[in-house]
Design an enzyme around this catalytic site. Structure first.
Site, PDB file in Angstrom:
ATOM      1  N   ASN A 189       0.856  -1.182   0.000  1.00 21.66           N
ATOM      2  CA  ASN A 189       0.000   0.000   0.000  1.00 21.66           C
ATOM      3  C   ASN A 189       0.897   1.238   0.000  1.00 21.66           C
ATOM      4  O   ASN A 189       1.898   1.288   0.726  1.00 21.66           O
ATOM      5  CB  ASN A 189      -0.818  -0.063   1.305  1.00 21.66           C
ATOM      6  CG  ASN A 189      -1.920   0.944   1.415  1.00 21.66           C
ATOM      7  OD1 ASN A 189      -2.708   1.126   0.485  1.00 21.66           O
ATOM      8  ND2 ASN A 189      -1.999   1.615   2.569  1.00 21.66           N
ATOM      9  N   HIS A 237      -4.768   9.981  -1.015  1.00 26.97           N
ATOM     10  CA  HIS A 237      -4.943  11.207  -0.229  1.00 26.97           C
ATOM     11  C   HIS A 237      -4.779  12.368  -1.210  1.00 26.97           C
ATOM     12  O   HIS A 237      -3.663  12.793  -1.505  1.00 26.97           O
ATOM     13  CB  HIS A 237      -3.904  11.277   0.896  1.00 26.97           C
ATOM     14  CG  HIS A 237      -4.098  10.193   1.912  1.00 26.97           C
ATOM     15  ND1 HIS A 237      -5.197  10.159   2.737  1.00 26.97           N
ATOM     16  CD2 HIS A 237      -3.364   9.107   2.225  1.00 26.97           C
ATOM     17  CE1 HIS A 237      -5.126   9.098   3.524  1.00 26.97           C
ATOM     18  NE2 HIS A 237      -4.015   8.439   3.227  1.00 26.97           N
ATOM     19  N   GLU A 265      -7.408   4.619   0.945  1.00 23.66           N
ATOM     20  CA  GLU A 265      -7.449   5.677   1.970  1.00 23.66           C
ATOM     21  C   GLU A 265      -7.947   6.986   1.371  1.00 23.66           C
ATOM     22  O   GLU A 265      -7.415   8.071   1.663  1.00 23.66           O
ATOM     23  CB  GLU A 265      -6.053   5.883   2.582  1.00 23.66           C
ATOM     24  CG  GLU A 265      -5.449   4.611   3.149  1.00 23.66           C
ATOM     25  CD  GLU A 265      -4.117   4.815   3.868  1.00 23.66           C
ATOM     26  OE1 GLU A 265      -3.737   5.978   4.139  1.00 23.66           O
ATOM     27  OE2 GLU A 265      -3.457   3.792   4.156  1.00 23.66           O
ATOM     28  N   ASP A 287      -9.313  10.388   0.513  1.00 20.73           N
ATOM     29  CA  ASP A 287      -9.883  11.645   1.002  1.00 20.73           C
ATOM     30  C   ASP A 287      -9.420  12.755   0.067  1.00 20.73           C
ATOM     31  O   ASP A 287      -8.422  12.596  -0.664  1.00 20.73           O
ATOM     32  CB  ASP A 287      -9.569  11.948   2.481  1.00 20.73           C
ATOM     33  CG  ASP A 287      -8.105  11.856   2.863  1.00 20.73           C
ATOM     34  OD1 ASP A 287      -7.232  12.034   1.995  1.00 20.73           O
ATOM     35  OD2 ASP A 287      -7.821  11.616   4.055  1.00 20.73           O
TER      36      ASP A 287
HETATM   37  O1  G2I Z   1      -1.184   9.808   7.529  1.00 23.00           O
HETATM   38  C1  G2I Z   1      -2.359   9.420   6.881  1.00 23.00           C
HETATM   39  C2  G2I Z   1      -2.353   7.944   6.538  1.00 23.00           C
HETATM   40  C3  G2I Z   1      -1.302   7.670   5.476  1.00 23.00           C
HETATM   41  N1  G2I Z   1      -1.286   6.272   5.115  1.00 23.00           N
HETATM   42  C4  G2I Z   1      -1.154   5.337   6.198  1.00 23.00           C
HETATM   43  C5  G2I Z   1      -2.174   5.599   7.296  1.00 23.00           C
HETATM   44  O2  G2I Z   1      -1.986   4.730   8.374  1.00 23.00           O
HETATM   45  C6  G2I Z   1      -2.122   7.042   7.751  1.00 23.00           C
HETATM   46  O3  G2I Z   1      -3.122   7.192   8.758  1.00 23.00           O
HETATM   47  C7  G2I Z   1      -2.863   8.139   9.746  1.00 23.00           C
HETATM   48  C8  G2I Z   1      -4.003   8.143  10.744  1.00 23.00           C
HETATM   49  O4  G2I Z   1      -5.212   8.486  10.091  1.00 23.00           O
HETATM   50  C9  G2I Z   1      -3.718   9.183  11.835  1.00 23.00           C
HETATM   51  O5  G2I Z   1      -4.722   9.120  12.847  1.00 23.00           O
HETATM   52  O6  G2I Z   1      -1.670   7.842  10.385  1.00 23.00           O
HETATM   53  C10 G2I Z   1      -1.305   8.865  11.295  1.00 23.00           C
HETATM   54  C11 G2I Z   1       0.085   8.606  11.829  1.00 23.00           C
HETATM   55  O7  G2I Z   1       1.026   8.614  10.815  1.00 23.00           O
HETATM   56  C12 G2I Z   1      -2.346   8.937  12.424  1.00 23.00           C
HETATM   57  O8  G2I Z   1      -2.038  10.011  13.282  1.00 23.00           O
HETATM   58  C13 G2I Z   1      -1.805   9.666  14.593  1.00 23.00           C
HETATM   59  C14 G2I Z   1      -1.230  10.866  15.307  1.00 23.00           C
HETATM   60  O9  G2I Z   1       0.000  11.203  14.690  1.00 23.00           O
HETATM   61  C15 G2I Z   1      -1.005  10.538  16.743  1.00 23.00           C
HETATM   62  O10 G2I Z   1      -0.553  11.671  17.410  1.00 23.00           O
HETATM   63  C16 G2I Z   1      -2.292  10.007  17.366  1.00 23.00           C
HETATM   64  O11 G2I Z   1      -2.050   9.566  18.690  1.00 23.00           O
HETATM   65  O12 G2I Z   1      -3.037   9.273  15.221  1.00 23.00           O
HETATM   66  C17 G2I Z   1      -2.830   8.842  16.538  1.00 23.00           C
HETATM   67  C18 G2I Z   1      -4.163   8.299  17.077  1.00 23.00           C
HETATM   68  O13 G2I Z   1      -5.167   9.270  17.005  1.00 23.00           O
END
Ligand code: G2I
Length: 452
Positions: free
Chosen positions: A202, A238, A266, A268
């Site tokens: 991915n 994204h 994913e 958006d």
């Molecule tokens: O970054 C967007 C996505 C890119 N592809 C891989 C996915 O796994 C990724 O998802 C995001 C989540 O949607 C976020 O929610 O990945 C982020 C981290 O790289 C996630 O962010 C994290 C925050 O950085 C943390 O501070 C927080 O504790 O989410 C955590 C849970 O809310």
């Protein structure tokens, strides 16, 4: 759309307002959507999924997640840092909860993600490991996590984001310790732990044909040639408003032609805040373009949105000033993007009535081997304008060369035109047109024009 009780009053007020507006315009009332996206998708044999946060799966959020989607991806709950924050101590609570919710609602689960450079526990990233130790850690992690859900997950994002933008391998804990072969090792371990799960690589910015997607393509081709288990590629998607890559369908097709499935994993589409009706209309067109690119290729198994509501999206915290990237707003009201997804899946919804009673329509009035002449008509009914600005994004590399009766500029794919000094006024019941010449090659599709 099936509103929750709490939103019925608001919906009734909205429908009254919409009916009044449509009466003014003398149009046929829009039909409310009544078939959930998951049923529309299922009828086409496709996945319509969403990323979810386990703790939110109650109330309106849980209702929508269960009703509208036939697949769930844990947004964070299955990442290594979530499931094994300290070595040997596992926390499966949120992951288990999401899998149980999915099973109770007849939904697939996409496991996300096993081998990544981000959201790893600090004991892992701060450790110093020999290649043999690192390989053991990775294989054990895969055996433990995939094994826990054996037979229950449809799909795993086994390796996440292995490439840089230029197509070189990303320098990560895994690549630096094990070389590029960590990818084959991880896929092999995942297959052993759950032979029925579809195994994916991915990545993001691999939606169109470019250096990064070509590197991914070459990797998948070589894995297939070597007999390494690989079932699909995930294109994260994204995206930025108005920037759906024009080569998306072509790119999906070239992966399918390698003999693997493709999923949009994913999706958006972010915009500069605040949103307005023009941006939301453009976003709806963009969502539809992505849906259509997937639907056009039989091996594209479906689309997952990265959060279905703007209240559960990673965008605002990562891109300050941007947001509104998902199909539902922060109060769980469906946006035009929702209707666009439904329409692309054959749903009987019509786009919510425009809040503006002036519209802009683009047409190609003549076309020859390398050039074309086009026209935009701005018409008002039940409203009037004293100045106007329209914009569109060319999806196939078209280039504006000249415009009249408007001032136009093109930056990248985006064309913006505003009124000349003498034609800013569009009276109620009247219209104004302007014209332009452009160049094209390959194809010259009509773009979606936004007014505002
Ligand atoms: O970054 C967007 C996505 C890119 N592809 C891989 C996915 O796994 C990724 O998802 C995001 C989540 O949607 C976020 O929610 O990945 C982020 C981290 O790289 C996630 O962010 C994290 C925050 O950085 C943390 O501070 C927080 O504790 O989410 C955590 C849970 O809310």
């Amino acid at each position: 759309m099936r509103p929750s009780r709490s939103s019925r009053a608001r919906l009734a007020a909205l429908l009254t307002a919409a009916a009044a507006l449509l009466l003014t315009l003398g149009a046929t009332p829009a039909q409310a959507a009544d078939t959930p996206l998951r049923d529309l998708a299922a009828a086409k044999g496709k996945v319509m999924g969403t990323a979810v946060t386990g703790s939110k799966l109650t109330g309106a959020y849980g209702d929508i997640a269960g009703r509208e989607f036939n697949a769930l991806t844990p947004g964070n709950a299955m990442k290594w840092g979530s499931v094994e924050p300290t070595r040997g101590n596992f926390n499966w609570a949120e992951a288990d909860q999401i899998v149980a919710f999915a099973e109770a609602h007849g939904q697939q689960v996409r496991g996300h993600t096993l081998v990544w450079h981000s959201q790893n526990p600090s004991w892992l990233t701060n450790g110093s490991w020999t290649p043999a130790e690192l390989s053991g850690l990775m294989n054990d992690h895969i055996a433990t996590e995939v094994g826990r859900y054996k037979g229950r997950l449809a799909t795993w994002d086994v390796v996440n984001e292995p490439f840089n933008e230029d197509g070189a391998y990303r320098q990560t804990l895994w690549y630096n310790g094990l070389g590029a072969d960590y990818i084959a090792q991880a896929l092999t371990a995942a297959r052993a732990a759950d032979p029925s799960a579809k195994l994916y690589i991915n990545d993001y910015n691999v939606e169109g044909v470019n250096a990064k997607s070509t590197a991914l393509y070459n990797l998948v081709r070589s894995l297939k040639e070597r007999g390494v288990p690989i079932d699909g590629v995930g294109l994260q998607a994204h995206l930025i408003l108005g920037q759906v890559p024009s080569t998306m369908q072509q790119n999906i097709q070239r992966f399918a032609d390698l003999g693997v499935d493709v999923a949009i994993t994913e999706l958006d589409i972010r915009m500069q805040l605040p949103s307005d009706s023009a941006k939301l209309t453009q976003q709806a067109a963009d969502y539809k373009a992505v849906m259509n690119a997937c639907l056009a290729v039989s091996r594209c198994v479906g689309v997952t949105v990265w959060g279905f509501t703007d209240s559960d999206s990673w965008i605002p915290s990562t891109f300050p000033g941007q947001g509104a990237a998902t199909p539902y707003d922060e109060n769980y009201a469906p946006k035009p993007a929702y209707a666009a997804i439904a329409e692309s899946l054959g749903g009987g919804t019509t786009t919510p009535p425009p809040t503006d009673a002036c519209t802009a329509t683009y047409s190609v009035t003549s076309q020859w081997n390398t050039g074309f002449t086009g026209q935009v008509r701005i018409s008002c009914s039940g409203a009037a304008l004293s100045s106007w600005k329209v914009s569109w994004a060319y999806g196939a590399g078209q280039q504006l060369t000249q415009a009249w009766n408007a001032t136009c500029t093109q930056s990248g794919a985006t064309v913006t035109c505003s009124n000349a000094s003498y034609n800013g006024t569009v009276p109620d019941g009247g219209s104004v047109t302007f014209g332009f010449n452009g160049s094209w090659s390959g194809s010259n599709p009509v773009p979606t024009v936004t007014l505002g």
